[in-house]
Scaffold this active site. Structure first.
Site, short mmCIF file in Angstrom:
data_model
loop_
_atom_site.label_atom_id
_atom_site.label_comp_id
_atom_site.label_asym_id
_atom_site.label_seq_id
_atom_site.Cartn_x
_atom_site.Cartn_y
_atom_site.Cartn_z
N LYS A 329 27.78 44.48 46.28
CA LYS A 329 27.00 44.60 45.06
C LYS A 329 27.66 45.60 44.13
CE LYS A 329 22.23 43.30 44.90
NZ LYS A 329 20.87 43.78 44.63
N GLY A 330 27.92 45.17 42.90
CA GLY A 330 28.44 46.08 41.90
C GLY A 330 27.35 46.41 40.90
N VAL A 335 29.15 40.61 43.77
CA VAL A 335 30.56 40.30 43.60
C VAL A 335 31.02 39.40 44.74
CG1 VAL A 335 32.88 41.26 43.31
CG2 VAL A 335 30.90 42.55 42.51
N ASP A 454 30.70 56.49 34.39
CA ASP A 454 30.23 56.28 35.76
C ASP A 454 31.39 56.38 36.75
OD1 ASP A 454 28.21 55.96 37.59
OD2 ASP A 454 28.17 53.78 37.48
#
EC number: 2.7.11.-
Length: 656
Positions: A329-330, A335, A454
């Site tokens: 998970k992105g 993904v 980020d």
């Protein structure tokens, strides 16, 4: 008066003579060693410049190499140039610079060869820089002085050029023909590089015009060239630049105006042309509307056709987005690994339908990442907007994230010692250097100043050779060239990596990324997550506080990850910790720029300044005032006291 004219002629002839000796301007301020790395990079980028320019609508800029051997190059052809003609002109200009500027680190050439093209290279970035020197004056020896009413010619020349100057800044290019002066006309062409502003373009061209007026007044033809602009005037057409410019009819011998029939014919022709053009644009817009997002603001996405994938291709590539192909998970989506029909492995990021602000982040990522080309950034290959899907297609990076190697499998709560052992000190140091180069590109060397917002271990992917690539640009913001900071009402990112000015006031700048990078450096050295330090002592519970205590106790080596104790270079480790502490200083102005950090890492002779206390430094948990601490984090005073910044909550955004 005769003496003044004679001096003007002599000045112009000398300038012209020099110009014909060498069309290139080799700047003699700095030199490089022939056959060295810089020379190799110079040949590499210039040998490919022609094809890059002709295949990209006549404009290209880029760079090759690293550190002091890095070379920047730019090429352009005037708008409307046939790609083959543009390619030929660029080849001649590039070859000429290589031959005539054997060891200069900065050179440029405006080449008039069937068309107008421009080549420049330098050892420093100049794409958005206003350079007015050095100047070349080159002219046509056969044109000579204007034969006729010189005062009328000069007056028309000045009025015509001033009119062009006020218009050229909008498009950076203009070719126009003056009103008649007897039987003569002036054909003028002005061109600026795209990186400078409209006002800077006007300033450069105006400077060229003044130079003509001071040294070459009355000459029918010539050119004046600067590193960022080109100006040519002549008494006849040239370079095919005036082919579409309608020729005005000669004045009527009897002084009468143009006939009414001719005026009606022109007006009717223009109206028909405008109507047909409008119909073509409407039809084209309707045909392409399903492929593009409806624009809402000036910052919305414009998508080149070459980046678009159809949904069926991506569905087949990922085996219908099967669980077996899921990589993780992105930000705002899952993904998947995919295989395109040409056997290219890709990472397909499928935006989740309930991702909240996902649509904006999706467009943000496409707009920004598509413009970025650097070996330490994950490359965007394309996107898909069909069937209410929003999908990004990236290059496949085989070794997952730095987070996986440093901290283990988050889902299974496992740390594989064999994975961590692959990150010896040499690789960790190279990873720090690679992230530095990637951020330096984002902040300084890319066309826009881009703030990632980020930076953390899970957003650093590792390729097959364990080289780092910065990923996940969903939070990124791009700045104007002259903008240094901004603020936001919606604080996004990952707690623990955010600087205090961002958490408390929503203010962010390139120094926000520097702060996050400082935390990441310290995590790489110690092999532990920022949030894991709340159990170590009585501090408020973060890595920054722990490292600051060790630094003040003269025991920074206690931070070293046991997995690298035997392989590490203690001096380099201490230097990295020192740089990390400089990055997390509380006041943004105290934090170094990424360019300074790069120098600190690559030049051990540079003395590092003494770090000031970091942001979010807590002396003792018992000393924390719930009201004060909560308000400092932008929280309501009714919230419980968070022991780590990672566990804090400012908005409903889920940390990635």
């Amino acid at each position: 008066m005769c003496l003044q004219n004679l001096l003007s002629i002599l000045c112009f002839v000398l300038a012209i003579s020099f110009g014909y000796v060498s069309a290139q301007k080799c700047v003699d301020s700095m030199f490089f060693r022939p056959n060295g790395t810089y020379d190799t990079n110079r040949h590499l980028i210039l040998s490919n410049l022609a094809s890059n320019v002709s295949s990209r609508d006549g404009y290209y800029n880029g760079s090759v190499g690293e550190g002091p051997d890095r070379i920047y190059a730019l090429g352009l052809c005037i708008p409307g140039t046939d790609p083959k003609v543009c390619d030929d002109c660029m080849q001649i200009a590039s070859t000429g610079i290589l031959q005539n500027c054997p060891n200069q680190t900065d050179s440029y050439d405006w080449r008039s060869q069937k068309t107008l093209c421009f080549v420049r290279y330098s050892n420093s970035s100049f794409f958005n820089k206003m350079d007015l020197e050095p100047t070349m004056v080159i002219g046509d020896l056969n044109s000579g002085l204007f034969q006729g009413d010189l005062a009328a010619y000069t007056r028309t020349w000045e009025e015509f050029m001033n009119s062009m100057i006020t218009r050229v800044g909008r498009t950076r290019y203009l070719a126009d023909i003056s009103p008649r002066i007897g039987s003569a006309r002036i054909y003028a062409l002005m061109q600026c590089i795209r990186g400078i502003s409209s006002m800077e373009c006007e300033t450069c061209i105006r400077d060229n015009v003044r130079m003509y007026q001071s040294c070459c007044n009355g000459f029918i033809g010539g050119t004046i060239r600067k590193p960022v602009c080109f100006f040519r005037w002549d008494g006849s057409e040239y370079l095919g630049a005036f082919g579409d410019t309608p020729s005005l009819p000669p004045p009527s011998p009897d002084g009468k105006t143009i006939s009414t029939g001719a005026i009606v014919a022109v007006v009717v022709s223009v109206v028909i042309f405008v109507v047909l053009l409008a119909l073509v644009l409407v039809i084209r817009k309707r045909r392409q509307s399903y492929k593009t997002l409806k624009p809402k603001t000036d910052d919305d996405m414009t998508s080149p056709q070459s980046l678009q994938f159809d949904f069926m291709t991506l569905e087949a590539a990922t085996d219908k987005f099967s669980r077996n192909n899921k990589l993780g998970k992105g930000g705002f989506g899952e993904v998947y690994k995919g295989m395109l029909p040409n056997e290219t492995e890709v990472a397909v990021k499928r935006l989740s339908s309930n991702s909240g602000q996902g649509t904006q982040e999706f467009k943000n990522e496409v707009v920004i990442v598509a413009k970025l080309q650097h070996k330490n950034l994950v490359r965007l290959l394309g996107f898909c907007l069909e069937r209410d899907e929003q999908i990004l297609v990236y290059e496949f990076v085989p070794n997952k994230s730095l987070n996986y190697f440093l901290f283990g499998n988050k889902q299974k709560h496992l740390l594989d010692p064999t994975k961590k052992s692959q990150l010896d000190w040499k690789r960790r140091y190279n990873i720090i250097g690679g992230i530095t180069r990637g951020l330096l590109y984002l902040h300084q060397d890319s066309r826009l100043t881009i703030i990632h917002r980020d930076i953390k271990a899970s957003n650093i992917l590792l390729d097959a050779d364990m080289n780092p690539k910065i990923a996940d640009f969903g939070m990124a913001r791009n700045f104007r060239v002259d903008q240094t900071e901004d603020n936001t009402r919606r604080v996004v990112g990952t707690f623990g990596y955010m600087p205090p000015e961002y958490v408390t006031h929503g203010q962010f700048s390139t120094k926000s990324d520097v702060y996050s990078f400082g935390v990441l450096i310290l995590e790489i050295v110690c092999g532990k997550k920022n949030s894991s330090f709340y159990k170590i002592d009585d501090s408020g519970g973060n890595l920054v506080t722990h490292v600051w205590r060790l630094w003040n106790n003269d025991s920074p080596l206690d931070l070293i990850d046991p997995a690298i104790e035997e392989s590490c270079d203690n001096d380099k480790v201490i230097r990295c910790i020192h740089i990390g502490l400089l990055c997390v200083q509380e006041t943004p102005v105290d934090r170094p720029e990424m360019s300074t950090i790069f120098q600190m890492l690559t030049n051990s002779s540079i003395t590092l300044p003494v770090p000031r206390p970091p942001g979010f430094f807590f002396r003792n948990r018992s000393n924390l005032d719930p009201l004060t601490y909560g308000s400092e984090l932008g929280q309501s005073s009714s919230k419980s006291i968070p022991y780590t910044i990672d566990s804090a909550s400012i908005t409903r955004v889920t940390p990635r």
